[in-house]
Design a protein around this motif. Sequence first.
Motif, PDB file in Angstrom:
ATOM      1  N   LEU A   1      26.891  51.704 -20.311  1.00  0.00           N
ATOM      2  CA  LEU A   1      26.636  51.074 -19.019  1.00  0.00           C
ATOM      3  C   LEU A   1      26.848  49.561 -19.056  1.00  0.00           C
ATOM      4  N   GLU A   2      26.395  48.921 -20.120  1.00  0.00           N
ATOM      5  CA  GLU A   2      26.515  47.454 -20.215  1.00  0.00           C
ATOM      6  C   GLU A   2      26.905  47.079 -21.649  1.00  0.00           C
ATOM      7  N   PRO A   3      28.175  47.273 -22.014  1.00  0.00           N
ATOM      8  CA  PRO A   3      28.583  47.013 -23.403  1.00  0.00           C
ATOM      9  C   PRO A   3      28.511  45.551 -23.813  1.00  0.00           C
ATOM     10  N   TRP A   4      28.306  44.664 -22.851  1.00  0.00           N
ATOM     11  CA  TRP A   4      28.212  43.228 -23.158  1.00  0.00           C
ATOM     12  C   TRP A   4      26.776  42.796 -23.481  1.00  0.00           C
ATOM     13  N   HIS A   5      25.793  43.680 -23.248  1.00  0.00           N
ATOM     14  CA  HIS A   5      24.386  43.299 -23.424  1.00  0.00           C
ATOM     15  C   HIS A   5      23.940  43.581 -24.856  1.00  0.00           C
ATOM     16  N   TYR A   6      23.163  42.658 -25.429  1.00  0.00           N
ATOM     17  CA  TYR A   6      22.749  42.792 -26.842  1.00  0.00           C
ATOM     18  C   TYR A   6      21.677  43.854 -27.075  1.00  0.00           C
TER      19      TYR A   6
ATOM     20  N   THR B   1      18.524  47.896 -30.354  1.00  0.00           N
ATOM     21  CA  THR B   1      17.760  49.154 -30.417  1.00  0.00           C
ATOM     22  C   THR B   1      18.477  50.180 -31.284  1.00  0.00           C
ATOM     23  N   ARG B   2      19.802  50.256 -31.143  1.00  0.00           N
ATOM     24  CA  ARG B   2      20.559  51.202 -31.971  1.00  0.00           C
ATOM     25  C   ARG B   2      20.411  50.842 -33.448  1.00  0.00           C
ATOM     26  N   GLY B   3      20.404  49.553 -33.774  1.00  0.00           N
ATOM     27  CA  GLY B   3      20.182  49.135 -35.153  1.00  0.00           C
ATOM     28  C   GLY B   3      18.822  49.561 -35.674  1.00  0.00           C
TER      29      GLY B   3
ATOM     30  N   ILE C   1      23.257  47.831 -39.973  1.00  0.00           N
ATOM     31  CA  ILE C   1      23.804  46.478 -40.150  1.00  0.00           C
ATOM     32  C   ILE C   1      24.901  46.213 -39.116  1.00  0.00           C
ATOM     33  N   GLU C   2      25.795  47.173 -38.934  1.00  0.00           N
ATOM     34  CA  GLU C   2      26.864  47.018 -37.933  1.00  0.00           C
ATOM     35  C   GLU C   2      26.277  46.818 -36.536  1.00  0.00           C
ATOM     36  N   SER C   3      25.237  47.563 -36.213  1.00  0.00           N
ATOM     37  CA  SER C   3      24.627  47.456 -34.880  1.00  0.00           C
ATOM     38  C   SER C   3      23.963  46.094 -34.686  1.00  0.00           C
ATOM     39  N   PHE C   4      23.226  45.621 -35.703  1.00  0.00           N
ATOM     40  CA  PHE C   4      22.593  44.303 -35.589  1.00  0.00           C
ATOM     41  C   PHE C   4      23.658  43.199 -35.481  1.00  0.00           C
ATOM     42  N   GLU C   5      24.747  43.343 -36.232  1.00  0.00           N
ATOM     43  CA  GLU C   5      25.822  42.340 -36.139  1.00  0.00           C
ATOM     44  C   GLU C   5      26.458  42.356 -34.747  1.00  0.00           C
ATOM     45  N   SER C   6      26.570  43.549 -34.156  1.00  0.00           N
ATOM     46  CA  SER C   6      27.085  43.643 -32.782  1.00  0.00           C
ATOM     47  C   SER C   6      26.125  42.972 -31.804  1.00  0.00           C
TER      48      SER C   6
ATOM     49  N   LEU D   1      19.118  57.935 -29.952  1.00  0.00           N
ATOM     50  CA  LEU D   1      20.530  57.544 -30.021  1.00  0.00           C
ATOM     51  C   LEU D   1      21.288  57.955 -28.770  1.00  0.00           C
ATOM     52  N   GLU D   2      20.983  59.127 -28.263  1.00  0.00           N
ATOM     53  CA  GLU D   2      21.653  59.584 -27.039  1.00  0.00           C
ATOM     54  C   GLU D   2      21.392  58.612 -25.889  1.00  0.00           C
ATOM     55  N   GLU D   3      20.143  58.185 -25.747  1.00  0.00           N
ATOM     56  CA  GLU D   3      19.795  57.259 -24.655  1.00  0.00           C
ATOM     57  C   GLU D   3      20.407  55.876 -24.868  1.00  0.00           C
ATOM     58  N   VAL D   4      20.355  55.387 -26.101  1.00  0.00           N
ATOM     59  CA  VAL D   4      20.863  54.031 -26.339  1.00  0.00           C
ATOM     60  C   VAL D   4      22.385  53.989 -26.206  1.00  0.00           C
ATOM     61  N   ASN D   5      23.050  55.080 -26.566  1.00  0.00           N
ATOM     62  CA  ASN D   5      24.508  55.123 -26.391  1.00  0.00           C
ATOM     63  C   ASN D   5      24.885  55.101 -24.913  1.00  0.00           C
TER      64      ASN D   5
END
Length: 199
Positions: free
Chosen positions: A46-51, A56-58, A71-76, A37-41
């Motif tokens: 760095l790139e909040p527009w990239h899916y 990965t967070r999901g 679910i929130e992460s996959f929807e994002s 989670l630390e790495e994925v955050n």
Amino acid sequence: NDFTLWSDAVRKTPRSRSAHTNLADAYLRMNYFDQALEEVNKAVQLEPWHYQPFLTRGLIYNQKGELKKAIESFESALKRNPNDGEIYNNLAVAYGKNKQYEEAIKAGLAALTLNPYLSIAYNNLAINYTQAGRFDEAIEAYEEFLKIEPRRAYVHVAVGYLYKRKKDLVSAKRHWRIASELWKDYKPARDALLILLAQ
């Protein structure tokens, strides 16, 4: 290994979204969820527009059992990449684990609309149909799976039980025989055949 490779990549290119995301994946495979989670955050920052970081967070939250966050992460991720069948499939898994079976079915069907050869999505769809009590549709989904991957013994066993539930013992026996031929020592297939033969 992947952990060494991506740790080194993060050290050399600390502003690389893909390096942090791939290191998060490596941590996830080792079940080091907090580090993942630390790495994925960092990747999200760095790139909040990239899916990809959201996907990965999901996956991390799904493995941790934090299903609402998954679910929130996959929807994002889908907001950023709405045509990815694998994201929909992962969303379907999270909904199913959260006992939201109708939502899981919708997400599974969306995954297969985008990628009709994504066999795991048929498997997950069949599981969610079964949990929702929609057994005929579950059988159809398993049969579609088996058109793509006919050598999966566990699927033959599962669909066999659904046929048995419908009292279609011929189809049940056929699938259980296939399962036992594919995997000679597969106990669920042997047990299922013994139950049928004892009747």
